[in-house]
Design an enzyme around this catalytic site. Structure first.
Site, PDB file in Angstrom:
ATOM      1  N   ASN A   5       0.809  -1.029   0.120  1.00 59.56           N
ATOM      2  CA  ASN A   5       0.216  -0.013   0.192  1.00 59.56           C
ATOM      3  C   ASN A   5       0.826   1.215  -0.078  1.00 59.56           C
ATOM      4  O   ASN A   5       0.323   2.403   0.062  1.00 59.56           O
ATOM      5  CB  ASN A   5      -0.999   0.012   1.134  1.00 59.56           C
ATOM      6  CG  ASN A   5      -0.285  -0.001   2.647  1.00 59.56           C
ATOM      7  OD1 ASN A   5       1.052   0.004   2.535  1.00 59.56           O
ATOM      8  ND2 ASN A   5      -0.804   0.421   3.674  1.00 59.56           N
ATOM      9  N   LYS A   6       2.184   1.236   0.065  1.00 63.82           N
ATOM     10  CA  LYS A   6       3.053   2.300   0.149  1.00 63.82           C
ATOM     11  C   LYS A   6       3.294   2.795  -1.117  1.00 63.82           C
ATOM     12  O   LYS A   6       3.234   2.169  -2.025  1.00 63.82           O
ATOM     13  CB  LYS A   6       4.432   1.968   0.786  1.00 63.82           C
ATOM     14  CG  LYS A   6       4.365   1.529   2.336  1.00 63.82           C
ATOM     15  CD  LYS A   6       3.609   2.514   3.202  1.00 63.82           C
ATOM     16  CE  LYS A   6       3.522   2.221   4.801  1.00 63.82           C
ATOM     17  NZ  LYS A   6       2.648   0.908   5.125  1.00 63.82           N
ATOM     18  N   PRO A   7       3.657   3.999  -1.303  1.00 61.14           N
ATOM     19  CA  PRO A   7       3.932   4.631  -2.590  1.00 61.14           C
ATOM     20  C   PRO A   7       5.108   3.804  -3.183  1.00 61.14           C
ATOM     21  O   PRO A   7       4.967   3.845  -4.511  1.00 61.14           O
ATOM     22  CB  PRO A   7       4.586   6.142  -2.315  1.00 61.14           C
ATOM     23  CG  PRO A   7       3.711   6.422  -0.812  1.00 61.14           C
ATOM     24  CD  PRO A   7       3.745   5.154  -0.294  1.00 61.14           C
TER      25      PRO A   7
END
Ligand SMILES: Cc1ncc(COP(=O)(O)O)c(C=O)c1O
Length: 386
Positions: A180-182
């Site tokens: 879910n992280k960039p």
């Protein structure tokens, strides 16, 4: 059309980079680890990066390397993900929670000093939802009391505070690469630091306690297997090459959301700009007006979920978790944390979120808000679930 809460941005060149590693005999402890570490250290503006298996492992190793143990106290916000609190407990240290400030939802520097005791050893500053925390006054307090500062920048890769990259400002900084992280590596984390002795110790701790001078079956320290594989690091390197474009795409999504929310007076959106800084748009977390209750927020979230729209109750305060019940005395002065946590809602947020999807999310949200305001249940106007 269902809309997930988050979605990784994986390109063909990311896939090729991973496949290339699989064609080599070197799947762990190889050149990609070193290259990924260098790219992260450079991005944070410090000389050392140490790749590890998760953001949680990174936080744990920071506390280990600082020698934090039983009886020590570590100050951190309660309004955060469980990982920072867990890392403190792994070391049998005591978490001491401090309240947040209203705008960025980060640790409130003005509330810090009242939590410091003779046993305090470190402060974990979280750059919550990618908004940089106000580090300068925190660093001043830390210096005054001889405390270490760990930046939990797991949600904030590329964010800037007063022209400096977050993660590289405190003694140690931590990043996370969950999908879910960039920037993602599937699973993974990174410690960055400008202190060579901490870097060396963390490098040994992540690799079963082997110091650089130790052989494969020599172990100077009680270590862990927190290594990150070449496969993960290859993905990280490829993703980091696109960091600028990824941050811009996410910022554009945030701006589009903010425009839609001008039509929804019951909702406050996060600040789009930070003076002298840059937000890394990790998630888009809105705040409902004070008249809404925890139950209202949950009902809105349930309605969105039922309509295929991903949403999250970010965050459930740590001091209210059963795991941290024995630290309930540090509940004093956490009223803003509790108020905010009752009314926050994370909406779908990822690089390729379209205008049409944003419109749909906001239309459903307006319907759910109207619904809880009337204390009834109603379907999203434009949603069909076939
Ligand atoms: C603020 C923060 N810290 C730490 C972590 C832990 O990272 P990981 O899931 O990689 O262990 C996360 C993960 O979402 C996070 O959001």
């Amino acid at each position: 059309m269902s809309i997930p809460l988050s979605a990784p941005d994986i390109t063909e060149s990311d896939i090729e980079a991973v496949v290339d590693v699989l064609r080599t005999p070197r799947l762990s402890i190889g050149p990609r680890v070193v290259e990924f570490e260098q790219s992260m250290a450079e991005a944070a503006g410090v000389p050392y990066g140490i790749a590890v298996s998760s953001g949680t492992a990174a936080l744990h190793l920071c506390l280990c390397a600082l020698g934090i143990g039983e009886g020590d106290e570590v100050i951190l916000p309660s309004f955060t993900f469980i990982a920072a609190g867990n890392a403190v407990l792994y070391q049998r240290a005591k978490p001491v929670f401090v309240d947040i400030e209203r705008t960025t939802l980060n640790l409130d520097p003005g509330r810090l000093e009242e939590k410091i005791t003779a046993r305090t050893r470190a402060i974990i500053v979280v750059h919550t939802f990618g908004h940089p925390a106000d580090l300068d006054p925190i660093l001043d307090v830390a210096r005054k009391h001889g405390l270490a500062v760990i930046e939990d920048a797991c949600e904030a890769i590329g964010a800037q505070y007063r022209g400096r990259s977050v993660g590289g400002i405190g003694d140690l900084g931590v990043f996370g690469f969950y999908p879910n992280k960039p920037i993602t590596t599937g699973e993974g984390g990174m410690v960055v630091t400008r202190h060579s002795h901490l870097a060396e110790t963390i490098r040994a701790l992540r690799n079963q306690g082997r110091r650089a001078s130790d052989g494969w079956l020599e172990h100077s320290l009680l270590g862990y297997n927190y290594r990150l594989s070449e496969i993960n690091c290859a993905l990280g390197i490829a993703q980091m090459k696109r960091l600028g474009a990824i941050l811009e795409a996410r910022e554009a999504v945030a701006v589009r959301y903010a425009k839609e929310f001008q039509k929804i007076p019951e909702v406050t959106v996060p600040p789009l700009k930070i003076a002298g800084g840059r937000v890394c748009w990790f998630v888009f977390v809105i705040r409902l007006a004070a008249r809404f209750t925890h139950a209202d927020r949950d009902s809105i979230c349930d309605q969105l979920t039922a309509q295929g729209i991903g949403c999250g109750r970010y965050f459930a305060p740590l001091h209210l978790q059963p795991l941290f019940a024995e630290y309930a005395n540090s509940r004093d002065g956490l009223s803003l944390t509790e108020q905010v946590a009752d009314r926050t809602l994370a909406l779908p947020f990822f690089n390729s979120l379209t205008d049409e999807q944003i419109t749909q999310v906001c239309r459903c949200l307006r319907g759910a808000i109207r619904d809880v305001s009337q204390r009834g249940v109603r379907a999203c106007p434009a949603q069909s679930h076939s």
